[in-house]
Every structure is written in C-alpha cells, then in structure tokens.
Design a protein around this motif. Structure first.
Motif, PDB file in Angstrom:
ATOM      1  N   ASP A 233      31.685   9.093 -40.029  1.00 25.93           N
ATOM      2  CA  ASP A 233      32.077   9.674 -38.517  1.00 25.93           C
ATOM      3  C   ASP A 233      32.910  11.104 -38.701  1.00 25.93           C
ATOM      4  OD1 ASP A 233      33.404   7.484 -36.732  1.00 25.93           O
ATOM      5  OD2 ASP A 233      34.128   6.400 -38.520  1.00 25.93           O
ATOM      6  N   HIS A 234      33.178  12.178 -37.785  1.00 26.11           N
ATOM      7  CA  HIS A 234      33.111  13.020 -37.889  1.00 26.11           C
ATOM      8  C   HIS A 234      34.576  13.460 -38.328  1.00 26.11           C
ATOM      9  CE1 HIS A 234      30.613  14.892 -34.678  1.00 26.11           C
ATOM     10  NE2 HIS A 234      30.858  13.290 -33.435  1.00 26.11           N
ATOM     11  N   GLY A 235      33.763  15.124 -39.329  1.00 21.10           N
ATOM     12  CA  GLY A 235      35.200  15.442 -39.771  1.00 21.10           C
ATOM     13  C   GLY A 235      36.586  15.834 -39.100  1.00 21.10           C
TER      14      GLY A 235
ATOM     15  N   VAL B 149      30.562  10.405 -44.603  1.00 24.01           N
ATOM     16  CA  VAL B 149      31.615  11.168 -42.832  1.00 24.01           C
ATOM     17  C   VAL B 149      30.651  11.777 -42.705  1.00 24.01           C
ATOM     18  CG1 VAL B 149      31.984  12.599 -44.904  1.00 24.01           C
ATOM     19  CG2 VAL B 149      32.925  13.088 -42.670  1.00 24.01           C
ATOM     20  N   GLU B 150      30.839  12.765 -41.532  1.00 19.13           N
ATOM     21  CA  GLU B 150      29.881  13.966 -40.666  1.00 19.13           C
ATOM     22  C   GLU B 150      30.645  15.012 -41.408  1.00 19.13           C
ATOM     23  OE1 GLU B 150      28.152  14.097 -37.278  1.00 19.13           O
ATOM     24  OE2 GLU B 150      27.151  15.887 -37.329  1.00 19.13           O
ATOM     25  N   ALA B 151      30.903  15.331 -42.283  1.00 23.54           N
ATOM     26  CA  ALA B 151      31.429  16.723 -41.910  1.00 23.54           C
ATOM     27  C   ALA B 151      31.480  18.472 -41.690  1.00 23.54           C
ATOM     28  CB  ALA B 151      31.541  17.437 -43.390  1.00 23.54           C
TER      29      ALA B 151
ATOM     30  N   LEU C 245      26.175  21.612 -38.277  1.00 20.80           N
ATOM     31  CA  LEU C 245      27.729  22.524 -37.405  1.00 20.80           C
ATOM     32  C   LEU C 245      27.384  21.860 -35.876  1.00 20.80           C
ATOM     33  CD1 LEU C 245      25.172  25.848 -37.265  1.00 20.80           C
ATOM     34  CD2 LEU C 245      27.612  25.379 -38.283  1.00 20.80           C
ATOM     35  N   HIS C 246      28.122  22.653 -35.290  1.00 17.66           N
ATOM     36  CA  HIS C 246      29.059  21.697 -34.519  1.00 17.66           C
ATOM     37  C   HIS C 246      30.000  22.798 -33.489  1.00 17.66           C
ATOM     38  CE1 HIS C 246      28.499  17.426 -37.075  1.00 17.66           C
ATOM     39  NE2 HIS C 246      27.986  18.188 -35.264  1.00 17.66           N
ATOM     40  N   VAL C 247      30.378  22.722 -32.360  1.00 15.38           N
ATOM     41  CA  VAL C 247      30.512  24.257 -31.949  1.00 15.38           C
ATOM     42  C   VAL C 247      32.356  24.615 -31.835  1.00 15.38           C
ATOM     43  CG1 VAL C 247      31.279  24.703 -29.205  1.00 15.38           C
ATOM     44  CG2 VAL C 247      28.655  23.837 -30.353  1.00 15.38           C
TER      45      VAL C 247
ATOM     46  N   VAL D  83      22.451  17.697 -40.954  1.00  9.04           N
ATOM     47  CA  VAL D  83      22.248  16.969 -40.234  1.00  9.04           C
ATOM     48  C   VAL D  83      21.591  18.021 -38.624  1.00  9.04           C
ATOM     49  CG1 VAL D  83      23.259  15.280 -40.106  1.00  9.04           C
ATOM     50  CG2 VAL D  83      24.179  17.011 -39.536  1.00  9.04           C
ATOM     51  N   HIS D  84      20.993  17.435 -38.132  1.00 10.02           N
ATOM     52  CA  HIS D  84      20.472  18.175 -36.746  1.00 10.02           C
ATOM     53  C   HIS D  84      20.703  19.989 -37.127  1.00 10.02           C
ATOM     54  CE1 HIS D  84      25.195  18.884 -35.912  1.00 10.02           C
ATOM     55  NE2 HIS D  84      24.859  17.719 -35.461  1.00 10.02           N
ATOM     56  N   PRO D  85      19.957  20.403 -37.802  1.00 10.06           N
ATOM     57  CA  PRO D  85      18.911  21.682 -37.431  1.00 10.06           C
ATOM     58  C   PRO D  85      18.902  22.919 -36.102  1.00 10.06           C
ATOM     59  CG  PRO D  85      17.763  21.048 -38.525  1.00 10.06           C
ATOM     60  CD  PRO D  85      18.353  19.723 -37.955  1.00 10.06           C
ATOM     61  N   GLY D  86      17.912  21.715 -35.718  1.00  8.64           N
ATOM     62  CA  GLY D  86      17.420  22.546 -34.195  1.00  8.64           C
ATOM     63  C   GLY D  86      18.113  21.968 -32.938  1.00  8.64           C
ATOM     64  N   ARG D  87      19.673  22.350 -32.912  1.00  8.93           N
ATOM     65  CA  ARG D  87      20.345  22.389 -31.792  1.00  8.93           C
ATOM     66  C   ARG D  87      20.312  23.194 -31.577  1.00  8.93           C
ATOM     67  NH1 ARG D  87      24.683  17.846 -31.753  1.00  8.93           N
ATOM     68  NH2 ARG D  87      23.596  15.461 -31.675  1.00  8.93           N
ATOM     69  N   PRO D  88      20.343  23.409 -29.977  1.00  6.10           N
ATOM     70  CA  PRO D  88      19.737  24.814 -29.904  1.00  6.10           C
ATOM     71  C   PRO D  88      21.380  26.250 -29.580  1.00  6.10           C
ATOM     72  CG  PRO D  88      19.191  23.183 -27.941  1.00  6.10           C
ATOM     73  CD  PRO D  88      19.399  22.170 -28.841  1.00  6.10           C
TER      74      PRO D  88
ATOM     75  N   SER E 177      19.675   8.251 -35.957  1.00  6.19           N
ATOM     76  CA  SER E 177      19.750   7.758 -34.947  1.00  6.19           C
ATOM     77  C   SER E 177      21.461   8.616 -34.209  1.00  6.19           C
ATOM     78  CB  SER E 177      20.416   6.361 -34.447  1.00  6.19           C
ATOM     79  OG  SER E 177      21.572   5.785 -34.674  1.00  6.19           O
ATOM     80  N   ASP E 178      22.188   8.750 -34.945  1.00  5.91           N
ATOM     81  CA  ASP E 178      23.406   9.508 -34.791  1.00  5.91           C
ATOM     82  C   ASP E 178      24.566   8.853 -33.444  1.00  5.91           C
ATOM     83  OD1 ASP E 178      25.596  11.226 -34.287  1.00  5.91           O
ATOM     84  OD2 ASP E 178      24.504  13.341 -33.304  1.00  5.91           O
ATOM     85  N   ALA E 179      23.866   7.438 -33.721  1.00  6.39           N
ATOM     86  CA  ALA E 179      24.759   6.642 -32.217  1.00  6.39           C
ATOM     87  C   ALA E 179      25.918   6.482 -31.862  1.00  6.39           C
ATOM     88  CB  ALA E 179      24.613   5.261 -32.770  1.00  6.39           C
TER      89      ALA E 179
END
Ligand SMILES: [Zn+2]
Ligand SMILES: [Zn+2]
Length: 242
Positions: free
Chosen positions: A40-42, A73-75, A101-103, A131-136, A192-194
């Motif tokens: 779960d998200h941090g 966790v997804e910190a 990284l999250h906005v 995780v997910h380094p390719g997010r634009p 998956s990041d389900a």
C-alpha cells in the motif's frame, strides 16, 4: 515466461484501490501466483494509511489461500534528496519495500533533479525495489537508472499498469528503459500494480515489453518465488554491513 510472484499490489487501505488483502490473495491463488506483495502507498499519498497501519503487520498471516504474503509498502520519494515518507523504524520490519515517484507527494523537478532523487532512494539499503521509472510525469535519465541498478544490484520494476494504452507516453519511455536494462543486465521485476483484485498477477504487457526489449529471463527476479526471496534475504543481511 511464467511469473509466479506479483510483488506490487494495493488494497482498499491505499485509499484509491478497491479490494481487500483477502480478495487479492484469493485472486492470486486462482492465477497460480505463489508470492504476493501487499504494498500500500506510503502515508504522504492522500487517503493512504497512517503509520499505525504499517506498524501492525505482525497480525497478517504468512499465507492466505496458499499464497505467501509479503507485507510491505510502496513508499513515496518526497524530496530531491530521495527522502522517503516512512521512518526507518517501520521500514526495518517490512517484508518488502518498493519506492517510486508520485505526483502529489514529490515537489517535481527537472530531469537532473528527478534522476538524483530516484538514484538516492535506490542507494538506500532499506529499499528493495524501485518502481515505474517510465512514467512520463517525471522526466529522468533512464539509461543512468538502468546502469546504476546493474551496479548496485537493486531491481527496477517494469510496471504493467503503466503500459495500459490509456497512459500516453509510458510505453515508449518504458521501452527505452527496458532496452537499457537489457544492455546493462541489471535485475528486473515485473509488477501488476493492481488496484483491484482482478488485476492481481496481470503482467502480460510487462512480459511482452521485457521480451521484445531483450531482457533475459535470468534478469527477472520474480520468475520464481525462490529467486525473489533469496534476493530479499540477502538484501536484509547486507544492511548490517552497509
Ligand atoms: Zn506507484
Ligand atoms: Zn502502486
């Protein structure tokens, strides 16, 4: 390629996901997944659980429906210095620590600042997978990330959800990253990041991208539960030496 571990999933506790841990685990069992990361998200993400949630993981059974659960966790990275939104005393007790990284949780920056933040987090011995380094949303030096991952032995995720066709720009970024990862040979994880139970274990797009980019099966840690568990164990051992 058969992937038997999905290390990146969310429960209703994340605030914008819609299934429970039991529902996710039942879905994983049906799909033949042997190892499930509950990440779960941090706490700096709006609606995400508070620290008490992460501190109470000892009550979660090790197995549900025959699926081994890794409670983690997804910190969030919260600064250009790669700081995280969870104190160390919580991280040390987690089975798995993903970081991204999250906005809303990160001040934003240019490519240099974003890359620095990501690489500093990657060098944190309490971080297991980036995780997910390719997010634009975040421009980064993806070749440098692939190179550093290979040097440090810290796996980078190819995120199946990022590759959904509605996420514009992600496929080409992820493809570029995957080709760099194939070239440098660092460890890779497919996730998956389900955010709903029916997406648990859904890794087709990530598998396709990894295959077409030349990433070798030996690079993919979650092809086998044993491989990922051995990595996590070694990571914890090495912390003491860092
Ligand atoms: Zn994420
Ligand atoms: Zn996620």
């Amino acid at each position: 390629m058969e992937i038997l571990a999905d290390l990146h999933t969310h429960t209703i506790a994340s605030g914008h996901a819609y299934s429970t841990l039991s529902e996710n685990a039942a879905s994983a069992a049906k799909k033949g997944i042997k190892l499930l990361g509950m990440t779960d998200h941090g706490p700096s993400m709006p609606g995400a659980p508070n620290l008490y949630y992460f501190g109470n993981y000892s009550i979660i059974p090790q197995k549900l429906f025959g699926v081994q659960i890794l409670a983690g966790v997804e910190a969030n990275i919260t600064s250009h210095e790669g700081e995280l939104d969870i104190p160390l005393r919580y991280l040390v007790n987690m089975d798995i620590v993903l970081v991204g990284l999250h906005v809303i949780c990160y001040p934003g920056g240019n490519s240099e600042q974003n890359t620095q933040a990501y690489l500093k987090a990657m060098s944190n011995p309490y971080v297991d997978i980036m995780v997910h380094p390719g997010r634009p949303e975040f421009e980064m030096d993806l070749e440098k990330i692939a190179y550093t991952s290979a040097q440090l032995g810290v796996p980078i995720e190819i995120n199946n959800s990022s590759l959904n066709p509605e996420k514009e720009g992600a496929w080409s970024n992820c493809q570029y990253f995957a080709r760099c990862a194939a070239m440098y040979g660092g460890p890779i994880v497919l996730g998956s990041d389900a955010h709903f139970w029916d997406r648990v274990g859904k890794l087709e797009l990530a598998c396709e991208l990894a295959g077409e980019s030349g990433i070798k099966e030996e690079q993919i840690l979650n092809c086998s539960p044993e491989r990922i568990l051995a990595y996590l164990e070694l990571r914890r051992k090495n912390r003491g030496l860092a």
